[in-house]
Every structure is written in structure tokens, then in C-alpha cells.
Write a protein that holds these residues in place. Structure first.
Motif, PDB file in Angstrom:
ATOM      1  N   UNK A   1      42.064-108.544  48.190  1.00  0.00           N
ATOM      2  CA  UNK A   1      41.538-108.470  46.951  1.00  0.00           C
ATOM      3  C   UNK A   1      41.789-109.521  45.946  1.00  0.00           C
ATOM      4  N   UNK A   2      40.691-110.114  45.483  1.00  0.00           N
ATOM      5  CA  UNK A   2      40.927-111.352  44.828  1.00  0.00           C
ATOM      6  C   UNK A   2      40.376-111.254  43.356  1.00  0.00           C
ATOM      7  N   UNK A   3      40.900-112.019  42.448  1.00  0.00           N
ATOM      8  CA  UNK A   3      40.611-112.174  41.165  1.00  0.00           C
ATOM      9  C   UNK A   3      39.809-113.552  40.878  1.00  0.00           C
ATOM     10  N   UNK A   4      38.498-113.421  40.356  1.00  0.00           N
ATOM     11  CA  UNK A   4      37.832-114.642  39.878  1.00  0.00           C
ATOM     12  C   UNK A   4      38.053-115.125  38.398  1.00  0.00           C
ATOM     13  N   UNK A   5      38.710-116.006  38.084  1.00  0.00           N
ATOM     14  CA  UNK A   5      38.760-116.332  36.601  1.00  0.00           C
ATOM     15  C   UNK A   5      38.276-117.745  36.297  1.00  0.00           C
ATOM     16  N   UNK A   6      38.450-118.704  37.229  1.00  0.00           N
ATOM     17  CA  UNK A   6      37.908-120.151  37.002  1.00  0.00           C
ATOM     18  C   UNK A   6      37.056-120.414  38.230  1.00  0.00           C
ATOM     19  N   UNK A   7      36.406-121.775  38.045  1.00  0.00           N
ATOM     20  CA  UNK A   7      35.509-122.123  38.954  1.00  0.00           C
ATOM     21  C   UNK A   7      36.178-122.465  40.247  1.00  0.00           C
ATOM     22  N   UNK A   8      37.416-122.769  40.394  1.00  0.00           N
ATOM     23  CA  UNK A   8      38.387-122.909  41.487  1.00  0.00           C
ATOM     24  C   UNK A   8      38.397-121.776  42.145  1.00  0.00           C
ATOM     25  N   UNK A   9      38.468-120.531  41.751  1.00  0.00           N
ATOM     26  CA  UNK A   9      38.429-119.356  42.220  1.00  0.00           C
ATOM     27  C   UNK A   9      37.448-118.930  42.998  1.00  0.00           C
ATOM     28  N   UNK A  10      36.349-119.373  42.663  1.00  0.00           N
ATOM     29  CA  UNK A  10      35.053-119.166  43.390  1.00  0.00           C
ATOM     30  C   UNK A  10      35.088-120.044  44.837  1.00  0.00           C
ATOM     31  N   UNK A  11      35.373-121.364  44.670  1.00  0.00           N
ATOM     32  CA  UNK A  11      35.519-122.030  45.675  1.00  0.00           C
ATOM     33  C   UNK A  11      36.571-121.346  46.964  1.00  0.00           C
ATOM     34  N   UNK A  12      37.642-121.118  46.308  1.00  0.00           N
ATOM     35  CA  UNK A  12      38.625-120.547  46.987  1.00  0.00           C
ATOM     36  C   UNK A  12      38.319-119.250  47.743  1.00  0.00           C
ATOM     37  N   UNK A  13      37.737-118.189  46.922  1.00  0.00           N
ATOM     38  CA  UNK A  13      37.536-116.959  47.450  1.00  0.00           C
ATOM     39  C   UNK A  13      36.266-117.151  48.394  1.00  0.00           C
TER      40      UNK A  13
ATOM     41  N   UNK B   1      30.004-126.778  54.876  1.00  0.00           N
ATOM     42  CA  UNK B   1      29.774-125.556  55.698  1.00  0.00           C
ATOM     43  C   UNK B   1      28.963-124.720  54.955  1.00  0.00           C
ATOM     44  N   UNK B   2      28.573-124.716  53.677  1.00  0.00           N
ATOM     45  CA  UNK B   2      27.812-123.746  53.035  1.00  0.00           C
ATOM     46  C   UNK B   2      26.871-124.626  51.754  1.00  0.00           C
ATOM     47  N   UNK B   3      25.645-124.288  51.329  1.00  0.00           N
ATOM     48  CA  UNK B   3      25.144-125.006  50.409  1.00  0.00           C
ATOM     49  C   UNK B   3      24.435-123.554  49.747  1.00  0.00           C
ATOM     50  N   UNK B   4      24.895-123.345  48.560  1.00  0.00           N
ATOM     51  CA  UNK B   4      24.341-122.199  47.870  1.00  0.00           C
ATOM     52  C   UNK B   4      23.199-122.654  47.136  1.00  0.00           C
ATOM     53  N   UNK B   5      22.603-121.620  46.176  1.00  0.00           N
ATOM     54  CA  UNK B   5      21.351-122.008  45.340  1.00  0.00           C
ATOM     55  C   UNK B   5      21.606-123.197  44.392  1.00  0.00           C
ATOM     56  N   UNK B   6      22.935-123.202  43.742  1.00  0.00           N
ATOM     57  CA  UNK B   6      23.280-124.052  42.938  1.00  0.00           C
ATOM     58  C   UNK B   6      23.272-125.693  43.519  1.00  0.00           C
ATOM     59  N   UNK B   7      24.104-125.612  44.347  1.00  0.00           N
ATOM     60  CA  UNK B   7      24.175-127.016  45.026  1.00  0.00           C
ATOM     61  C   UNK B   7      22.738-127.602  45.694  1.00  0.00           C
ATOM     62  N   UNK B   8      22.045-126.517  46.231  1.00  0.00           N
ATOM     63  CA  UNK B   8      20.740-126.897  46.790  1.00  0.00           C
ATOM     64  C   UNK B   8      19.673-127.381  45.910  1.00  0.00           C
ATOM     65  N   UNK B   9      19.904-126.776  44.589  1.00  0.00           N
ATOM     66  CA  UNK B   9      19.075-127.191  43.375  1.00  0.00           C
ATOM     67  C   UNK B   9      19.497-128.412  42.894  1.00  0.00           C
ATOM     68  N   UNK B  10      20.906-128.520  42.950  1.00  0.00           N
ATOM     69  CA  UNK B  10      21.430-129.919  42.135  1.00  0.00           C
ATOM     70  C   UNK B  10      20.844-131.158  43.272  1.00  0.00           C
ATOM     71  N   UNK B  11      20.984-130.794  44.515  1.00  0.00           N
ATOM     72  CA  UNK B  11      20.308-131.848  45.504  1.00  0.00           C
ATOM     73  C   UNK B  11      19.042-132.160  45.369  1.00  0.00           C
ATOM     74  N   UNK B  12      18.229-131.134  45.301  1.00  0.00           N
ATOM     75  CA  UNK B  12      16.745-131.294  45.115  1.00  0.00           C
ATOM     76  C   UNK B  12      16.457-131.961  43.756  1.00  0.00           C
ATOM     77  N   UNK B  13      17.117-131.486  42.619  1.00  0.00           N
ATOM     78  CA  UNK B  13      16.916-132.109  41.568  1.00  0.00           C
ATOM     79  C   UNK B  13      17.206-133.503  41.372  1.00  0.00           C
ATOM     80  N   UNK B  14      18.293-134.026  42.316  1.00  0.00           N
ATOM     81  CA  UNK B  14      19.067-135.174  42.360  1.00  0.00           C
ATOM     82  C   UNK B  14      17.647-136.067  42.713  1.00  0.00           C
ATOM     83  N   UNK B  15      17.102-135.515  43.874  1.00  0.00           N
ATOM     84  CA  UNK B  15      16.033-136.440  44.601  1.00  0.00           C
ATOM     85  C   UNK B  15      14.917-136.703  43.535  1.00  0.00           C
TER      86      UNK B  15
ATOM     87  N   UNK C   1      35.703-119.446  50.631  1.00  0.00           N
ATOM     88  CA  UNK C   1      36.398-120.036  51.926  1.00  0.00           C
ATOM     89  C   UNK C   1      36.935-118.666  52.400  1.00  0.00           C
ATOM     90  N   UNK C   2      37.640-117.814  51.583  1.00  0.00           N
ATOM     91  CA  UNK C   2      38.657-116.753  52.404  1.00  0.00           C
ATOM     92  C   UNK C   2      37.463-115.900  53.068  1.00  0.00           C
TER      93      UNK C   2
END
Lengths: 141, 131, 229
Positions: free
Chosen positions: A15-27, B59-73, A29-30
Motif C-alpha cells: 500500500x503506497x501513498x502518492x504525495x509528490x512526483x517522486x512518489x510517482x516514479x518510486x511507486x 524501461x517505460x515511456x508513458x504518455x507524458x514522456x512520449x509527448x515530451x519526446x515528440x514535442x521535442x522533435x 517502479x515498485x
């Protein structure tokens, strides 16, 4: 938070809490680690991680963060990785519109929800104005 | 827990006429936006004609990063620089297509070497057009 | 006095019966009363013993059956696992990707395509592209009788994903029936490079190869020109 129907046979993996953008990256990956532990192939791992990343971004942008519950269990005779994301944001007013391709309410890119839905095997969403949004995705193993 | 965003800058290397960017970390949205403006600023500063963005470890490119890359181009091409995305993993490519992000108009190459060849060829073609 | 004594004895024996029944209930199926005296009560005691015998026999049989069923179930599950394994092996074997020329991969598809097989095929092809570094791949569907919307979409997805990797994927051998279905289904394949036969696709691939070779040679000469100056 809005609840979706659950099954008592499911086991909680985390169970994870999302508060910051770093949490998004971390979760996210988990989530990949959980998918790997369930012996999913590399492509399914990527699909589920990407889908969750979309959900977490929505949660962060519109719900001010929230809670992520990772479970495993048998659904329709299939082993499933079950991820439930719940926030207490303003909710989605028109679900059909939000689920249609290309729709964006500003900050989003219009791929979030419908894109995430295409990447998983089951997608449930419940939203109520001023109460919040709960999304559950499942990927078969 | 909270890492300063600027600590995690992604290095941009200039070789000849080209910039080389190798994304080695799982980027959050702010870092992705920061990288975009960083690359554009570097194009302006150096007058680079091409940018190679290596995403082979992503290992992962979601819509945000994908959009960033194509916008970048698109942005770089307005500034007269071509962008080539290099080394995308098969799983990432499949996921992007399923997400609905087919990135039309974005040039891609299997690896750094092929990407470099592509940029060099384009630069030569442009030269021929001039003379 | 004698009456009292008798009642005491009877009470004792009844208590003993209760004890035995309790231990049987608790799982000790070998417990018996085994009365040694012969009187009115001993008949009941013998009857209870018999009853326990019957009960334990049944219990033993049931346990044995349960064990058998469990063993059979485990066997079936094991077999099922093998079947699944073989199925996925078969799927992988049925889509061999081979390098036929410098820079050129071919994936000949034979037989009916379903969604799962197309999916695995796509994954195999893309992985092979990255592994070999080949920039042109040919998906030959001469041996495919029909396609449905899902399969056509998977093919489309494969070509798009290959493009995202920086390579070109050509589809060859589209039969009249498949061409008709694709148009009827309203699937747009115009963004895809399609060739009539595998031979046409091969010729195209080799021309592309030559083209990029020429470019390399050209840039080599261009460099030496600069050096001479």
C-alpha cells in the motif's frame, strides 16, 4: 474514499501513498517489481507499469495525490495483479467523456485513462463529484 | 527523501554538429520538461544541427514522456535541428502503440551508430540542396 | 446397601462409555469399551463397540478416497501445466524469425492467426530486430487464409512498433481474400508498405540496402575530397 467491491481471497502486496512526483516514479517502479514477482513477461510488466503511471499522474494532477493498493488474487479463474488507485479530488464529472480517446481537461494529454484501459485486462472506475475517484486495473498472469 | 530537482540534471554532450543525450534515469514529469528546455537551449547555444536522444535504458515511456519526446522533435525542427530517438526497447514500442502514441513525424533509429548515420545523411542532403 | 453399590458400578461403567465415545470423537479411532463382565449393560457396550468399528471403517475408506482424489487432481494439474507449456512452445515455434540477408529479417506466417499468436509473433519479431540490428523486416502472410479485425490491428501495431524502433516492416503476400476483408473491415493499411509477393519484398529490401550502402560510400568519398583540399 470511494470503494470498489473487493474479494476476501485477495492478498495485499503493498500500500503506497502518492504525495509528490517522486512518489510517482518510486511507486511505478515498485509496480514493476510486483509484476516481475508474479512472473509476468517483460512486455506485460511494461504495460502494467505504464498504465499505472498514467493513473498516478491523473491522481497527482487532479486528485492532489492519493493511495495505491496492490493486491493479487484469482479473478474469473485467472491469476491477477490488482492495482487500485484512489484519490479524494474533485472527481470526474463526465466519465464517458474522460474515457474517450483524445479528451483532455487541460493538463493531461488525452491519452491517460483510455490509454491505460487498453494496456490492462480489466479496468473499473468510480467517480463522484467532490468525493473523489477510484480506478482499479487488473492484469492477468 | 526529497531530492533537489536540479541535482538530477541529465547531461547533454556535444560531438561535432550533434548533441547527444542519454536518458539514464526514470524521469518524473518535471525532469522531463526541464530536459526539453535544456536541450532546446543547448541547440540555440551551440548551433547544433542534430540531436540524438538515447532511451535504450528506459524501461517505460508513458504518455507524458512520449509527448515530451515528440514535442521535442517538432520544436527542434523549427529551430533547424533534427531529433532522432535511439534505442527504444521493444516492450516500450509496443506499449506506446497500444497507448495510442504512435509518434508520427519522429525519427527513430535502432542504435547510436545508425542514428548518427541518419543525421549525417540528412546534413549532407541539406548541403546538396544548397549548391 | 447392595443396591447402592450396584448403582455406583453402573455409573462408573456409563462414565467409561462416555470417555471412550469422547476419545473416538476426538479422533482416537482405536478406542473401544471391551467390557469383561457379562450382564444387561454389556450388550449395549458391545453394540457401541460394533458401531464404532463400522464408523471407523467408513472413516478410513473416506480418507483413502480423498487421498486418491487429491492425487488425481495433482496429476491433472501437472498435465494441464505441461499442456500450457507445450501450447506456448508451439506458439513460439510457429513464428520463426530468420535473418536471410544482410540487414533483412523474414517472418513467414503460416496458418490461421488468432489474437494470441499474432501477439507472440509481434513480440518475437521486435526482439529479434533489436537483437540482430536488422533495419528491414518482412512479414510474409502468403500462408494465412483469413484475418479478422483484431489480427489486422495487431499486424498494424507490429509495423508501427517496428517503426518506433527505427526500422521498416514490410507486409508481403496479401491474398485477394485478405485484401477484401481488410477493406471491408475499414482498416487503413495505407501507411504500411505492402508488397504482392515475398520476392517483391526481398527485391525492395535489397534495393533499400544498396541505397544506404551508397550513402555510406558517398559520405566516404566526400570525406576524402575534403582531405585532398
Amino acid at each position: 474514499m470511494l470503494q470498489l467491491t473487493t474479494d476476501s481471497n485477495w492478498t495485499e502486496l503493498g500500500k503506497y501513498i502518492i504525495k509528490t512526483e517522486h512518489d510517482i516514479v518510486q511507486v511505478r517502479q515498485l509496480i514493476r517489481v510486483h509484476a516481475k514477482e508474479m512472473n509476468m513477461g517483460i512486455i506485460d510488466q511494461t504495460r502494467v507499469t505504464t498504465a499505472v503511471s498514467e493513473l498516478l499522474r491523473n491522481m497527482y494532477n487532479y486528485g492532489g495525490g492519493g493511495e495505491v493498493l496492490v493486491e493479487t488474487g484469482v479473478v474469473d479463474d485467472k491469476n491477477a495483479l490488482i492495482i487500485t488507485c484512489a484519490d479524494e479530488g474533485s472527481g470526474i464529472e463526465d466519465l464517458d467523456l474522460a474515457m474517450s480517446d483524445g479528451y483532455t481537461s487541460g493538463m493531461g494529454m488525452g491519452y491517460g485513462l483510455p490509454g491505460a484501459k487498453r494496456l490492462v485486462d480489466r479496468f473499473e472506475i468510480k467517480s463522484e463529484k467532490n468525493i473523489g475517484t477510484t480506478v482499479r486495473v487488473m492484469k492477468w498472469r | 527523501m526529497n531530492i533537489d530537482l536540479h541535482e538530477k540534471r541529465i547531461p547533454i554532450i556535444k560531438i561535432g554538429n550533434f548533441l547527444i543525450v542519454s536518458i539514464q534515469v526514470d524521469m518524473h514529469d518535471k525532469l522531463a520538461i526541464q530536459l526539453q528546455s535544456q536541450i532546446l537551449e543547448e541547440i540555440e547555444k551551440t548551433g547544433a544541427k542534430g540531436v540524438l536522444i538515447d532511451i535504450s535504458v528506459l524501461e517505460m515511456v508513458d504518455s507524458f514522456i512520449g509527448r515530451m519526446l515528440s514535442g521535442m522533435a517538432t520544436m527542434a525542427s523549427i529551430m533547424d535541428a533534427s531529433v532522432v530517438i535511439v534505442g527504444m526497447q521493444p516492450a516500450v514500442a509496443i506499449t506506446l502503440v497500444e497507448l495510442g502514441l504512435e509518434m508520427p513525424g519522429v525519427d527513430t533509429a535502432l542504435n547510436m551508430e545508425k542514428g548518427m548515420e541518419m543525421l549525417e545523411k540528412r546534413l549532407k542532403d541539406d548541403d546538396y540542396k544548397l549548391y | 446397601m447392595k443396591e447402592d453399590y450396584k448403582i455406583e458400578r453402573v455409573k462408573e461403567r456409563i462414565n467409561y462409555i462416555e470417555d471412550v465415545l469422547a476419545s473416538v470423537a476426538a479422533g482416537d479411532i482405536d478406542a473401544r469399551i471391551n467390557s469383561e463382565v457379562e450382564d444387561d449393560l454389556s450388550g449395549i457396550e458391545a453394540a457401541i463397540d460394533l458401531l464404532i468399528d463400522d464408523l471407523t471403517d467408513e472413516l478410513k475408506q473416506r480418507k483413502k478416497m480423498q487421498k486418491e482424489v487429491e492425487e488425481k487432481l495433482a496429476k491433472i494439474q501437472e498435465q494441464q501445466k505441461t499442456i500450457f507449456q507445450q501450447q506456448s512452445d508451439l506458439l513460439e515455434l510457429s513464428s520463426p524469425v530468420s535473418k536471410v540477408w544482410d540487414n533483412v529479417l523474414i517472418l513467414p506466417v503460416i496458418g490461421t492467426l488468432d489474437s494470441q499468436r499474432t501477439q507472440i509473433m509481434m513480440e518475437n519479431l521486435l526482439e529479434k530486430i533489436v537483437e540482430t540490428g536488422c533495419t528491414i523486416s518482412i512479414l510474409d502472410i502468403t500462408g494465412v487464409p483469413t484475418v479478422d479485425t483484431q489480427v489486422a490491428n495487431h499486424l498494424l501495431k507490429t509495423v508501427t512498433a517496428a517503426r518506433l524502433l527505427g526500422t521498416e516492416c514490410i507486409i508481403s503476400g496479401i491474398s485477394p481474400a485478405i485484401a477484401q476483408t481488410i477493406v471491408h473491415l475499414g482498416i487503413d493499411l495505407s501507411s504500411i508498405n505492402t508488397k504482392a509477393t515475398l520476392q517483391d519484398a526481398m527485391i525492395y529490401a535489397m534495393k533499400q540496402n544498396q541505397l544506404s550502402e551508397n550513402v555510406k560510400l558517398h559520405s566516404l568519398f566526400a570525406d576524402s575530397d575534403e582531405n585532398e583540399e
